[in-house]
Design an enzyme around this catalytic site. Structure first.
Site, mmCIF file in Angstrom:
data_model
loop_
_atom_site.group_PDB
_atom_site.id
_atom_site.type_symbol
_atom_site.label_atom_id
_atom_site.label_comp_id
_atom_site.label_asym_id
_atom_site.label_seq_id
_atom_site.Cartn_x
_atom_site.Cartn_y
_atom_site.Cartn_z
ATOM 1 N N HIS A 52 0.826 -1.208 0.000
ATOM 2 C CA HIS A 52 0.000 0.000 0.000
ATOM 3 C C HIS A 52 0.862 1.260 0.000
ATOM 4 O O HIS A 52 2.051 1.233 0.348
ATOM 5 C CB HIS A 52 -0.924 0.007 1.215
ATOM 6 N N GLU A 59 -2.183 -7.348 7.636
ATOM 7 C CA GLU A 59 -0.860 -7.268 8.249
ATOM 8 C C GLU A 59 -0.848 -7.994 9.590
ATOM 9 O O GLU A 59 -1.899 -8.242 10.204
ATOM 10 C CB GLU A 59 -0.465 -5.791 8.430
#
Length: 475
Positions: A278, A354
């Site tokens: 990202h 994550e």
């Protein structure tokens, strides 16, 4: 399905005048040059030369894989618009050339993009080499081309210890380039274990997708071609069990099979996972722990700009067929920007989130070292150790990531899928593909909005094709 980029050009010194064309075929995932083609045409116009270059590039790509998707890039607005169907072809000399170009691949396998001349230097150089050769009364020869070496590589040439796959491929290219004028290597050419071409082939084949150079002569109607690519499934299958035939040796030299080599038939197109970290959040420049158990920050202005840049880069490649994202805000926002540019929907996969860094969320490494030194030391030494406060261990993360990988590979066999995720999931996917130990996670640098790629084959093997590419972020 394999994905190629074809760059083509043509020119005429007089229009009409002495004319020639050049074309190059690249692997869409890595930018690696797979084939070059060039030819002196005699007296012709610029447009004829440009269409001839397009035709040669498509034929060279077809020779590598008739089922591939192809993205054509040319600096000829005329050819791009006509082949895209937006402009009519009126000139009688152009119509048969365009028809022949359209017949090489099914229309739904080919897309076109106009690029400025400075981004088409490789094909332009080949075309000029062909015209220079014609001025001397001969045709262009692949062994004399300097275009591939003048062009800036998409990925820096790697170096590393023996056994390092990327470094091995680089050494293979160098060794094969030195010997590419020889048609074949007899067994007595060098002492056992010292033949540079045999060594090059062994190292190159250690990477999925051999980079051995085969001098193939001319693709019909496409001038001279230099091809770089994998030994085909048919060639591999032709070798007796337990042996691997070297390309270009016509059976004169064989190597025993080793782990990772296969004489099996072609396994088909792999599932290719393009891995996008990202864009930046406010925590990224400060290097703070930011996992799935923290504040779930959105992208910063810089992160949104990064997402737009990677979206444009992926749109130019034209190879992504689906977009999958982690459920966290920063990945969903990045994925949304990219998917909108690609005209695709975003699918959420919870397994791509994550790691949960527990009580370390929002802290810098130095702050964790100061507040929780024993826990940090244990975490760095043992993949089973969890961060302070009941976070997620790297071992637990790996199990989750592997399950998500298997699910996505099964669902997207033969396709190219963009996964928008985080540092730990991407590093874990690369680590698992390489069979590297858990401590390798601490030896990888992964930048915000970087691209990596791993191809997964039907026999369960994987090939890392790209890692931490940030070229799209540079002006």
């Amino acid at each position: 399905m394999q994905e190629f980029i074809v760059e083509a050009d043509g020119g005429s010194r007089g229009n009409p005048g002495p004319a020639g064309y050049g074309a190059v075929v690249r692997d869409a995932a890595t930018g690696q040059t797979l084939a070059e083609a060039a030819e002196y045409l005699g007296v012709a116009t610029n447009n004829v030369a440009e269409y001839s270059g397009l035709l040669a590039g498509l034929r060279a790509a077809h020779a590598l894989d008739p089922a591939a998707r192809v993205h054509v890039r040319m600096d000829s607005k005329l050819v791009v618009e006509q082949m895209s169907g937006r402009w009519k072809i009126k000139h009688p000399d152009m119509k048969p050339l365009a028809a022949r170009a359209r017949s090489v691949f099914p229309p739904d396998q080919v897309s076109y993009e106009w690029i400025p001349r400075e981004r088409n230097k490789h094909a332009d150089r080949l075309a000029n080499e062909a015209m220079d050769a014609g001025a001397k009364g001969r045709q262009w020869s692949p062994s004399e081309s300097g275009a591939a070496w003048d062009a800036a590589p998409a990925v820096p040439e790697p170096s590393g210890p023996p056994g390092d796959a990327a470094a091995g491929a680089a050494r293979a290219r160098a060794a094969l380039a030195q010997g590419r004028t020889a048609d074949r290597v007899p067994p007595a050419a060098a002492p056992s274990g010292t033949d540079s071409r045999a060594e090059a082939a062994r190292e190159a084949d250690a990477v999925a997708g051999t980079e051995a150079v085969r001098e193939t002569g001319a693709v019909p109607g496409a001038g001279a071609v230099r091809e770089t690519g994998a030994v085909s499934g048919a060639e591999a299958a032709a070798a007796p069990p337990g042996e691997q035939r070297l390309p270009g040796t016509a059976g004169e030299q064989r190597l025993p099979s080793t782990p990772g080599w296969s004489a099996a038939p072609d396994l088909g197109a792999p599932a290719t996972l393009v891995l996008l970290r990202h864009g930046e959040t406010p925590l990224t420049p400060q290097k703070r722990f930011s996992g799935s158990g923290g504040t779930d920050p959105a992208l910063s202005a810089a992160g949104r700009e990064q997402a737009h840049r990677v979206a444009e880069a992926l749109a130019r490649r034209g190879t992504v067929q689906a977009v999958v994202a982690s459920p966290l805000a920063r990945t969903r926002e990045t994925a949304g920007i990219v998917a909108a540019r690609l005209n695709l929907d975003v699918t959420i996969e919870d397994g791509l989130r994550e790691t949960d860094f527990g009580a370390w969320e929002g802290l810098t490494f130095a702050e964790v070292r100061e507040r929780h030194p024993d826990d940090l030391d244990a975490w760095l030494a043992d993949p089973e150790a969890r961060p302070t406060g009941g976070g997620e261990s790297f071992a637990e993360t790996a199990v989750r990531i592997a399950a998500a990988r298997d699910k996505l590979v099964a669902a997207h066999a033969g396709r190219t899928v963009l996964l928008v995720t985080h540092v730990t999931p991407i590093k874990t996917l690369v680590r698992l593909a390489l069979g590297a130990p858990p401590e390798s996670l601490f030896r990888m640098e992964l930048s915000a909005a970087s691209l990596s790629a791993v191809a997964y084959y039907a026999d369960g093997n994987a090939s890392v094709r790209l890692f931490n590419d940030t070229s799209h972020l540079r002006p």
